[in-house]
Design an enzyme around this catalytic site. Sequence first.
Site, PDB file in Angstrom:
ATOM      1  N   ARG A  64      71.665  77.784  84.178  1.00 51.98           N
ATOM      2  CA  ARG A  64      72.873  78.821  84.169  1.00 51.98           C
ATOM      3  C   ARG A  64      74.036  78.051  84.586  1.00 51.98           C
ATOM      4  O   ARG A  64      74.304  77.405  85.734  1.00 51.98           O
ATOM      5  CB  ARG A  64      72.430  79.667  85.324  1.00 51.98           C
ATOM      6  CG  ARG A  64      73.484  80.890  85.401  1.00 51.98           C
ATOM      7  CD  ARG A  64      73.144  81.786  86.520  1.00 51.98           C
ATOM      8  NE  ARG A  64      72.147  82.245  86.497  1.00 51.98           N
ATOM      9  CZ  ARG A  64      71.427  83.562  85.784  1.00 51.98           C
ATOM     10  NH1 ARG A  64      72.469  84.095  85.276  1.00 51.98           N
ATOM     11  NH2 ARG A  64      70.444  83.901  85.850  1.00 51.98           N
ATOM     12  N   ARG A 120      69.457  75.542  77.354  1.00 51.28           N
ATOM     13  CA  ARG A 120      68.018  76.002  77.523  1.00 51.28           C
ATOM     14  C   ARG A 120      67.081  75.321  76.747  1.00 51.28           C
ATOM     15  O   ARG A 120      65.983  75.138  77.187  1.00 51.28           O
ATOM     16  CB  ARG A 120      67.864  77.377  77.764  1.00 51.28           C
ATOM     17  CG  ARG A 120      68.630  78.009  78.843  1.00 51.28           C
ATOM     18  CD  ARG A 120      68.657  79.338  79.091  1.00 51.28           C
ATOM     19  NE  ARG A 120      69.411  79.764  80.138  1.00 51.28           N
ATOM     20  CZ  ARG A 120      69.344  81.081  81.011  1.00 51.28           C
ATOM     21  NH1 ARG A 120      68.723  82.040  80.303  1.00 51.28           N
ATOM     22  NH2 ARG A 120      70.229  81.343  81.682  1.00 51.28           N
ATOM     23  N   ARG A 145      80.893  81.235  80.184  1.00 51.87           N
ATOM     24  CA  ARG A 145      80.742  82.406  81.085  1.00 51.87           C
ATOM     25  C   ARG A 145      81.073  82.332  82.495  1.00 51.87           C
ATOM     26  O   ARG A 145      80.634  81.192  83.208  1.00 51.87           O
ATOM     27  CB  ARG A 145      79.231  82.876  80.820  1.00 51.87           C
ATOM     28  CG  ARG A 145      79.043  83.311  79.639  1.00 51.87           C
ATOM     29  CD  ARG A 145      77.540  84.130  79.340  1.00 51.87           C
ATOM     30  NE  ARG A 145      77.361  84.267  77.916  1.00 51.87           N
ATOM     31  CZ  ARG A 145      76.159  84.674  77.521  1.00 51.87           C
ATOM     32  NH1 ARG A 145      75.250  84.774  78.231  1.00 51.87           N
ATOM     33  NH2 ARG A 145      76.272  84.939  76.186  1.00 51.87           N
ATOM     34  N   SER A 156      68.110  86.338  73.158  1.00 53.38           N
ATOM     35  CA  SER A 156      68.298  87.691  73.447  1.00 53.38           C
ATOM     36  C   SER A 156      68.695  88.476  71.917  1.00 53.38           C
ATOM     37  O   SER A 156      69.936  88.002  71.352  1.00 53.38           O
ATOM     38  CB  SER A 156      69.245  87.870  74.370  1.00 53.38           C
ATOM     39  OG  SER A 156      69.186  89.319  74.982  1.00 53.38           O
ATOM     40  N   GLU A 183      64.377  83.203  79.781  1.00 60.02           N
ATOM     41  CA  GLU A 183      65.218  83.712  78.578  1.00 60.02           C
ATOM     42  C   GLU A 183      65.760  82.487  77.740  1.00 60.02           C
ATOM     43  O   GLU A 183      66.418  81.728  78.539  1.00 60.02           O
ATOM     44  CB  GLU A 183      66.140  84.609  79.066  1.00 60.02           C
ATOM     45  CG  GLU A 183      67.165  85.158  77.918  1.00 60.02           C
ATOM     46  CD  GLU A 183      68.136  85.952  78.266  1.00 60.02           C
ATOM     47  OE1 GLU A 183      68.144  86.410  79.437  1.00 60.02           O
ATOM     48  OE2 GLU A 183      69.137  86.116  77.430  1.00 60.02           O
TER      49      GLU A 183
END
Length: 427
Positions: free
Chosen positions: A280, A394, A265, A355, A352
Amino acid sequence: MLDISYVRENLDEVRRRLATRGFDTTVLDRFEELDVRRRRAITEHGDLAAERNRLSPEIGALMKEGKNDEAEAKRLRVKALKEQIDALDAERDAAEHDLNEIMFGIPNLPHESVPVGKDESANVEVRRWGAAPELGFEPLDHVTLGEKHGILDLPRAAKITGTRFPLTLGAGALLERALMNFMLDVHTREHGYQEVLPPVIVNSDSLFGTGQLPKFEQDLFKLDYERPYYLIPTAEVPVTNMFRDEILEADSLPRKMAAHTLCFRSEAGSFGQDTRGIIRVHQFSKVELVWCVRPEESYAVLEKLTDDASEILRRLGLHHRVVALSTGDFTSSSAKTYDIEVWIPSQHTFREISSCSNFEAYQARRAQIRYRPEPGAKTQFVHTLNGSGLAIGRTWVAVVENYQQADGSILIPEALRCYMGGLERIG
RNA sequence: GGAGGGGUAGUCUAAUUGGUAAGGCACCGGUUUCGAAAACCGGCGCGCGAAAGCGCUUGGGGGUUCGAGUCCCCCCCUCUCCGCCA
């Protein structure tokens, strides 16, 4: 993409429901106008084309009979019709182009059970599992712990590539591999998912199918290649698109797949957020769960999917909660999304880690994924769902931080030890 | 990368060397039957339309033509062989 005739027939309802997402519904005024213009052009095209189709074969017949003058007269008439038809087609194409631009940009309609609100402050916690570990000391963050044990080397990652890339090594790399195998084993052997190892480079049709294009190109890494190829931001893209332009057998549903891939990303627009560590990053590893189901079962499956993902955290003994995202906080293609958030000790908060979304027919319509409910029946769009099960980078952070000990060592959760050659502790 | 063969509706298969997509199977409805099978009739891709109807659709995009599955150009996929490579 929404069903265009549904939008046409329920314009006020669509307007109202989209407004809860903070979507600017003024484009729907243009929708009406363009929709009418497009349909008028199609109808008029039909009338003229009917005459053309009637005359055209007559020309051939006349020419065979040697009546060239009569043929010539009709030929001129048809030529004139063709010009009018071309003009109508141009009008239709222009209206359709603008209409598509609007339709492709319209997000999914939120499900009625979704909490209404303009951002994450309206999210609703639906359940919580476990408790934060009582460490009895101020926890170190994963960067400090990673450097201390030589299992994470971000300066070298920055040298090799740039900022926001991960580099784990030794027991750190092994931990990542263990998490991958553990997650895949639980999902495939116990939860019944089919294992998939898909391409991580996809074409633009696939990204259109799942909704990343055309609106979110800035989030992707595009390759400098002779064709528009992109690195995947999630395995959702290749796995869902396995069935693009297909009609699935009714008895093959539900299809449930688990895929481990790297994800890429660009994180455009997130400068300044989570700049430290690997929360991130531009590249991360993830196990993704993807379902194609009959429409009537998609909401039950969303609960199941979320629970399958949560199971990983339960096995790892990690404190977490499930949050129903509000209308203002979830991804454009989704009709309902649960986030699973894991406790991060150094941040004293939940972050998070998964999702889970039900896209209803939004992706299926874009990607033309259909099924035939029963023999002889009309094809219908399936519902698609997906969720992380889980984001491995994560999860790595969560394990390292939650299992840190007073002496600075990191305990390996029981469930992972058999994947790490029996290793019980790092450091 | 090179040479050649292919791509037609869910599936399989045609289409006078340019004349407007014909069939088979599967499936659905109907007739028939005590019921079923068989047989026969109709339907069986998408769109516009209240409907009758009409239009669009031969891997994708352009072009020639009154008319393109068919001719021309570009691209994609696939099969066979060669080369290269992990």
